[in-house]
Design a protein around this motif. Sequence first.
Motif, PDB file in Angstrom:
ATOM      1  N   PRO A  38       0.814  -1.226   0.000  1.00  0.00           N
ATOM      2  CA  PRO A  38       0.000   0.000   0.000  1.00  0.00           C
ATOM      3  C   PRO A  38       0.842   1.268   0.000  1.00  0.00           C
ATOM      4  O   PRO A  38       0.439   2.293  -0.561  1.00  0.00           O
ATOM      5  N   LEU A  39       2.044   1.232   0.610  1.00  0.00           N
ATOM      6  CA  LEU A  39       2.928   2.391   0.567  1.00  0.00           C
ATOM      7  C   LEU A  39       3.391   2.653  -0.860  1.00  0.00           C
ATOM      8  O   LEU A  39       3.490   3.803  -1.297  1.00  0.00           O
ATOM      9  N   CYS A  40       3.656   1.580  -1.609  1.00  0.00           N
ATOM     10  CA  CYS A  40       4.022   1.716  -3.019  1.00  0.00           C
ATOM     11  C   CYS A  40       2.865   2.286  -3.834  1.00  0.00           C
ATOM     12  O   CYS A  40       3.059   3.172  -4.680  1.00  0.00           O
ATOM     13  N   MET A  97     -13.701   4.661  -2.838  1.00  0.00           N
ATOM     14  CA  MET A  97     -14.015   3.367  -2.232  1.00  0.00           C
ATOM     15  C   MET A  97     -12.784   2.469  -2.184  1.00  0.00           C
ATOM     16  O   MET A  97     -12.533   1.781  -1.190  1.00  0.00           O
ATOM     17  N   GLY A  98     -11.989   2.478  -3.253  1.00  0.00           N
ATOM     18  CA  GLY A  98     -10.771   1.679  -3.268  1.00  0.00           C
ATOM     19  C   GLY A  98      -9.776   2.133  -2.219  1.00  0.00           C
ATOM     20  O   GLY A  98      -9.114   1.308  -1.574  1.00  0.00           O
ATOM     21  N   SER A  99      -9.670   3.431  -2.008  1.00  0.00           N
ATOM     22  CA  SER A  99      -8.771   3.970  -0.986  1.00  0.00           C
ATOM     23  C   SER A  99      -9.230   3.576   0.412  1.00  0.00           C
ATOM     24  O   SER A  99      -8.409   3.304   1.297  1.00  0.00           O
ATOM     25  N   PHE A 100     -10.545   3.528   0.613  1.00  0.00           N
ATOM     26  CA  PHE A 100     -11.072   3.098   1.912  1.00  0.00           C
ATOM     27  C   PHE A 100     -10.741   1.635   2.171  1.00  0.00           C
ATOM     28  O   PHE A 100     -10.339   1.260   3.277  1.00  0.00           O
ATOM     29  N   VAL A 101     -10.888   0.803   1.139  1.00  0.00           N
ATOM     30  CA  VAL A 101     -10.541  -0.618   1.265  1.00  0.00           C
ATOM     31  C   VAL A 101      -9.066  -0.778   1.618  1.00  0.00           C
ATOM     32  O   VAL A 101      -8.684  -1.664   2.395  1.00  0.00           O
ATOM     33  N   ALA A 102      -8.218   0.087   1.061  1.00  0.00           N
ATOM     34  CA  ALA A 102      -6.768   0.001   1.287  1.00  0.00           C
ATOM     35  C   ALA A 102      -6.406   0.118   2.761  1.00  0.00           C
ATOM     36  O   ALA A 102      -5.371  -0.398   3.193  1.00  0.00           O
ATOM     37  N   ARG A 103      -7.259   0.766   3.525  1.00  0.00           N
ATOM     38  CA  ARG A 103      -6.962   0.951   4.954  1.00  0.00           C
ATOM     39  C   ARG A 103      -7.038  -0.360   5.718  1.00  0.00           C
ATOM     40  O   ARG A 103      -6.368  -0.529   6.744  1.00  0.00           O
ATOM     41  N   TYR A 104      -7.817  -1.305   5.214  1.00  0.00           N
ATOM     42  CA  TYR A 104      -8.043  -2.549   5.950  1.00  0.00           C
ATOM     43  C   TYR A 104      -7.604  -3.805   5.180  1.00  0.00           C
ATOM     44  O   TYR A 104      -7.571  -4.888   5.752  1.00  0.00           O
ATOM     45  N   ALA A 105      -7.272  -3.674   3.911  1.00  0.00           N
ATOM     46  CA  ALA A 105      -6.988  -4.839   3.072  1.00  0.00           C
ATOM     47  C   ALA A 105      -5.637  -5.468   3.407  1.00  0.00           C
ATOM     48  O   ALA A 105      -4.684  -4.775   3.751  1.00  0.00           O
ATOM     49  N   PRO A 106      -5.534  -6.822   3.304  1.00  0.00           N
ATOM     50  CA  PRO A 106      -4.236  -7.479   3.479  1.00  0.00           C
ATOM     51  C   PRO A 106      -3.312  -7.157   2.314  1.00  0.00           C
ATOM     52  O   PRO A 106      -3.768  -6.814   1.213  1.00  0.00           O
ATOM     53  N   PRO A 119      -7.642  12.279  -6.128  1.00  0.00           N
ATOM     54  CA  PRO A 119      -8.390  11.734  -4.984  1.00  0.00           C
ATOM     55  C   PRO A 119      -7.746  10.473  -4.421  1.00  0.00           C
ATOM     56  O   PRO A 119      -7.835  10.205  -3.218  1.00  0.00           O
ATOM     57  N   GLY A 120      -7.060   9.690  -5.278  1.00  0.00           N
ATOM     58  CA  GLY A 120      -6.401   8.483  -4.814  1.00  0.00           C
ATOM     59  C   GLY A 120      -5.272   8.792  -3.841  1.00  0.00           C
ATOM     60  O   GLY A 120      -5.132   8.140  -2.799  1.00  0.00           O
ATOM     61  N   ALA A 121      -4.464   9.787  -4.167  1.00  0.00           N
ATOM     62  CA  ALA A 121      -3.368  10.169  -3.278  1.00  0.00           C
ATOM     63  C   ALA A 121      -3.897  10.655  -1.931  1.00  0.00           C
ATOM     64  O   ALA A 121      -3.379  10.294  -0.865  1.00  0.00           O
ATOM     65  N   LEU A 122      -4.943  11.462  -1.958  1.00  0.00           N
ATOM     66  CA  LEU A 122      -5.545  11.947  -0.716  1.00  0.00           C
ATOM     67  C   LEU A 122      -6.110  10.789   0.104  1.00  0.00           C
ATOM     68  O   LEU A 122      -5.989  10.758   1.339  1.00  0.00           O
ATOM     69  N   GLY A 123      -6.709   9.818  -0.603  1.00  0.00           N
ATOM     70  CA  GLY A 123      -7.269   8.653   0.086  1.00  0.00           C
ATOM     71  C   GLY A 123      -6.208   7.813   0.773  1.00  0.00           C
ATOM     72  O   GLY A 123      -6.425   7.287   1.875  1.00  0.00           O
ATOM     73  N   TYR A 124      -5.039   7.702   0.175  1.00  0.00           N
ATOM     74  CA  TYR A 124      -3.966   6.887   0.773  1.00  0.00           C
ATOM     75  C   TYR A 124      -3.266   7.612   1.921  1.00  0.00           C
ATOM     76  O   TYR A 124      -2.675   6.968   2.789  1.00  0.00           O
ATOM     77  N   ILE A 125      -3.324   8.929   1.926  1.00  0.00           N
ATOM     78  CA  ILE A 125      -2.856   9.647   3.113  1.00  0.00           C
ATOM     79  C   ILE A 125      -3.754   9.298   4.293  1.00  0.00           C
ATOM     80  O   ILE A 125      -3.289   8.983   5.395  1.00  0.00           O
ATOM     81  N   TYR A 126      -5.057   9.320   4.037  1.00  0.00           N
ATOM     82  CA  TYR A 126      -6.039   8.969   5.073  1.00  0.00           C
ATOM     83  C   TYR A 126      -5.892   7.513   5.501  1.00  0.00           C
ATOM     84  O   TYR A 126      -5.900   7.191   6.696  1.00  0.00           O
ATOM     85  N   ALA A 127      -5.723   6.614   4.528  1.00  0.00           N
ATOM     86  CA  ALA A 127      -5.667   5.182   4.832  1.00  0.00           C
ATOM     87  C   ALA A 127      -4.413   4.799   5.604  1.00  0.00           C
ATOM     88  O   ALA A 127      -4.443   3.915   6.464  1.00  0.00           O
TER      89      ALA A 127
END
Length: 283
Positions: free
Chosen positions: A58-60, A103-112, A200-208
């Motif tokens: 996810p960091l990548c 939605m994909g960024s939200f999933v990234a917060r919890y996905a394996p 929006p993806g970059a912002l979502g991954y900051i949050y995640a």
Amino acid sequence: MFGISPMELAWLAAALLAGGAVTGLLAGVFGVGGGAVAVPVLYELFRILGVPDEVRMPLCVGTSLAIIIPTSIRSFRTHQAKGAVDMTILRVWAIPVVVGVAMGSFVARYAPADLFKLVFVLVAGVAAIRLLFGKDTWRFGTEMPSKAIMTIYGWVIGVLSALMGIGGGMLSNMFMTFYNRPIHQAVATSSGLGILISIPGALGYIYAGWPRAAEFPTVAALQPPFAIGYISLLGFLLFIPTSVWMAPIGARLAHRLSKRRLELAFGIFLLLISARFAFSLLG
């Protein structure tokens, strides 16, 4: 620093600058944001730095989405100047793509971690097979589908792109060619899609990534000034100069290549990337 010598850091910096150049070139040639290049390069960098596998992917992906922002903007402007971008398609896709990215960024917060790799392998593999072995008779239709179907496609592209760290070009290229659009137009239009996905993806991954990164000491050490959430500022800053420089060169090159050469080059490239992550899943 991070347990490696200054010389090793210098080599890593050089590798990032070179990776940025390749990313920008491919962004222009294939209408992709360059994430398919940036993600594997960053993966090796973070592996050397000792970033745990649980958060390495996810960091990548998050860093890749941040890198795509300026690359996609410059690539899009070059294609648009040549009149090759279909703005009608971009307008239809704008809202569903952004919703899908969120939605994909939200999933990234919890996905394996393996989910990111699996999505990369499956999507890149299917796209590669389509480009390398597909025939002109492989069509869903000769005209673009209804707005309702386009909305669904846009949402799917947004979700998968957010999980892969790509600008959506890989997916939208495949989709548009299935509906009889020329590869050059698909490439040009896809460059605009990268802008809708990357910001929006970059912002979502900051949050995640912000709360989860703190759970891992190696990753926490990379937090500001080195990273924000799942976005590495080191990777972002070193990729940007060469990727932005090479993007318009790649865009001009795309318009000089034949349809089949463009398809073969993109297909081989995707197949190699898919194989790389399939191997890491097995490991």
